[in-house]
Design a protein around this motif. Structure first.
Motif, PDB file in Angstrom:
ATOM      1  N   LYS A   9       0.883  -1.169   0.067  1.00 48.56           N
ATOM      2  CA  LYS A   9      -0.038  -0.144  -0.049  1.00 48.56           C
ATOM      3  C   LYS A   9       0.883   1.132  -0.059  1.00 48.56           C
ATOM      4  CE  LYS A   9      -3.789  -2.145   2.299  1.00 48.56           C
ATOM      5  NZ  LYS A   9      -4.910  -1.870   3.603  1.00 48.56           N
ATOM      6  N   LYS A  10       0.610   1.998  -0.884  1.00 47.03           N
ATOM      7  CA  LYS A  10       1.366   3.448  -1.055  1.00 47.03           C
ATOM      8  C   LYS A  10       0.779   4.506   0.148  1.00 47.03           C
ATOM      9  CE  LYS A  10       2.576   3.660  -5.774  1.00 47.03           C
ATOM     10  NZ  LYS A  10       2.638   4.394  -7.077  1.00 47.03           N
ATOM     11  N   LYS A  11       1.883   5.168   0.714  1.00 44.91           N
ATOM     12  CA  LYS A  11       1.390   5.932   1.646  1.00 44.91           C
ATOM     13  C   LYS A  11       0.982   7.295   0.927  1.00 44.91           C
ATOM     14  CE  LYS A  11       4.000   7.900   5.283  1.00 44.91           C
ATOM     15  NZ  LYS A  11       5.320   8.006   6.094  1.00 44.91           N
ATOM     16  N   PRO A  12      -0.276   7.825   1.120  1.00 45.16           N
ATOM     17  CA  PRO A  12      -0.838   9.026   0.405  1.00 45.16           C
ATOM     18  C   PRO A  12       0.118  10.160   0.807  1.00 45.16           C
ATOM     19  CG  PRO A  12      -2.098   8.471   2.213  1.00 45.16           C
ATOM     20  CD  PRO A  12      -1.010   7.393   2.216  1.00 45.16           C
ATOM     21  N   ARG A  13       0.361  11.117  -0.337  1.00 46.72           N
ATOM     22  CA  ARG A  13       1.223  12.278  -0.208  1.00 46.72           C
ATOM     23  C   ARG A  13       0.445  13.281   0.412  1.00 46.72           C
ATOM     24  NH1 ARG A  13       3.549  13.402  -6.085  1.00 46.72           N
ATOM     25  NH2 ARG A  13       3.517  11.153  -7.097  1.00 46.72           N
TER      26      ARG A  13
END
Length: 72
Positions: A9-13
């Motif tokens: 899961k990508k961390k939101p910017r």
């Protein structure tokens, strides 16, 4: 059976990074266009025309060019 790894899961910017990226995407094309124009002027005026590069952006240079092109 092959086990597929769980998707990372990508961390939101942060919002400031999104805004900065949007600004970069908007201004990169005009900046690159201006840079290409300046490089073209520099090559044409300095290298091909054997003139000093300090005169590229002088208004007197362009007034003279205008007079040469549109003279009666």
């Amino acid at each position: 059976m092959t086990d597929k790894p769980a998707p990372v899961k990508k961390k939101p910017r942060p919002k400031w990074q999104k805004i900065l990226w949007l600004i970069f995407k908007i201004i990169r094309v005009p900046v690159l266009a201006l840079l290409a124009i300046y490089i073209g002027l520099w090559v044409g005026y300095t290298k091909l025309g054997q003139q000093p590069s300090s005169e590229i952006l002088h208004i007197s240079t362009w007034r003279h060019l205008y007079d040469l092109v549109f003279a009666n």
